[in-house]
Design an enzyme around this catalytic site. Structure first.
Site, PDB file in Angstrom:
ATOM      1  N   ASP A   1      -8.787  -2.489  -6.561  1.00  0.00           N
ATOM      2  CA  ASP A   1      -8.818  -3.102  -5.554  1.00  0.00           C
ATOM      3  C   ASP A   1      -9.699  -3.049  -4.220  1.00  0.00           C
ATOM      4  O   ASP A   1      -9.539  -3.574  -3.364  1.00  0.00           O
ATOM      5  CB  ASP A   1      -7.272  -3.591  -5.269  1.00  0.00           C
TER       6      ASP A   1
ATOM      7  N   SER B   1       0.778  -0.998  -0.086  1.00  0.00           N
ATOM      8  CA  SER B   1       0.107  -0.133   0.193  1.00  0.00           C
ATOM      9  C   SER B   1       0.965   1.269  -0.122  1.00  0.00           C
ATOM     10  O   SER B   1       1.745   1.233  -1.036  1.00  0.00           O
ATOM     11  CB  SER B   1      -0.926  -0.149   1.154  1.00  0.00           C
ATOM     12  N   MET B   2       0.692   2.203   1.119  1.00  0.00           N
ATOM     13  CA  MET B   2       1.500   3.296   0.938  1.00  0.00           C
ATOM     14  C   MET B   2       2.941   3.012   1.435  1.00  0.00           C
ATOM     15  O   MET B   2       3.790   4.143   1.064  1.00  0.00           O
ATOM     16  CB  MET B   2       0.831   4.308   2.209  1.00  0.00           C
TER      17      MET B   2
ATOM     18  N   HIS C   1      -7.598  -4.976  -1.324  1.00  0.00           N
ATOM     19  CA  HIS C   1      -6.590  -4.344  -0.915  1.00  0.00           C
ATOM     20  C   HIS C   1      -5.764  -4.731   0.214  1.00  0.00           C
ATOM     21  O   HIS C   1      -4.682  -5.012   0.652  1.00  0.00           O
ATOM     22  CB  HIS C   1      -6.716  -2.595  -0.671  1.00  0.00           C
TER      23      HIS C   1
END
Length: 317
Positions: A254, A89-90, A285
């Site tokens: 996602d 992710s991030m 996700h």
């Protein structure tokens, strides 16, 4: 704090909460500890970060310094074996900024490969709702005051860092519809001002230099989900803007990150592997981190089970 603890264990990424009720990377970590020779804190190490901040905040900059130290120490403590970096992710936005500031010779010496999972490389439309009305998806409004949540979320630099990037979204492509006007990727400051948060412009200005999409200059394996309805636009009804939740218009992704953002990894020059997992159970996700096929793929890449050598590199999450 930078988030990286002195022990360099994996506890900080195994679950989202301290009690372990909400597992995060635990299944992935457990899959490695089941391989003889892998040991937490030795050649399985984690670098959790404070998700409220972007990479070019003082907190983010300290994290990147500590990440460099962690990778170098892991390499040295394991007899000069190169390090695998796995990000979700991030965490992938952090890794792009990290690789950007490290020299080619440093990367060649220390990095075996970079495995990016569900990378939010080009931002996510979902972050717009958080800043305008508060992100309380799936929580009944009677239990949570969205405006109170919004006040917290507006203070997180990271949510501005996650806004969809210009270039990836067209200058004439509407992301937000309101009764009075519409907004595009180039009009976030005006959107926040009209939503009663003029300070948003100042926070947006703190992102300068950290939203570019740069070549990592290392071997990359990219994994993400697809074919799940994902926020693509928001429409506020009359009298709903900005204090009430908008209607959501979906597009591909996602469930959190839009497809065009996830797929940016295909542009990396040294892309060595690319896997897409469609559907909620396979590729959502967060759910993707629990997918046995994803875990097996990551393990096979890291341990090079298709090659004669087994486990010739170390791993940092």
């Amino acid at each position: 704090s930078s988030g990286i603890n002195a022990e360099y264990g994996t506890e900080g990424v195994e679950s989202i909460d301290k009690n372990g009720y909400y597992p995060y990377m635990k299944a992935l970590v457990d899959s490695f500890t089941s391989i003889p020779g892998y040991e937490k804190g030795v050649n399985l190490r984690a670098a959790p970060y404070d998700f409220r901040y972007g990479a070019n905040s003082p907190t983010g900059e300290l994290f990147l310094q500590n990440l460099q130290q962690l990778i170098e120490e892991t390499y040295t403590a394991n007899n000069g074996r190169k390090v695998n970096v796995i990000a979700h992710s991030m965490g992938n936005l952090y890794m792009i900024q990290f690789f950007k500031q490290m020299s080619s010779s440093w990367k060649k010496k220390y990095i075996k490969r970079y495995i990016c999972i569900s990378g939010v490389f080009g931002g996510s439309v979902k972050s717009i709702r958080a800043l305008v009305s508060g992100e309380i998806e799936s929580i009944p409004r009677v239990l949570v005051d969205a405006n109170a949540v919004r006040a917290f979320q507006r203070s997180f630099q990271s949510i501005y860092w996650l806004l969809p990037r210009s270039g990836l979204w067209g200058k004439d492509e509407t992301l937000v519809y309101t009764p009075d006007r519409n907004y595009t990727v180039n009009e976030y400051a005006e959107l926040l001002e009209d939503a009663g948060f003029s300070m948003g412009r100042d926070i947006l200005n703190t992102l300068k230099g950290s939203t570019d999409f740069k070549e990592p200059d290392v071997d990359v394996y990219c994994i993400h989900g697809s074919e799940i309805p994902t926020a693509a636009q928001f429409r506020w009804r009359p009298k709903y803007f900005p204090d009430y939740q908008p209607d959501q218009i979906d597009g591909p992704g996602d469930g959190t990150v839009n497809q065009r953002s996830l797929e940016l990894c295909k542009k990396f020059k040294r892309l060595k592997g690319y896997k897409v997992y469609p559907g909620i159970k396979q590729g959502e996700h967060m759910q993707i981190l629990l997918n046995p096929d994803v875990i097996d793929y990551v393990k096979s890449v890291v341990t090079e089970t298709t090659a004669p050598s087994l486990g010739n590199s170390e791993t940092v999450f």
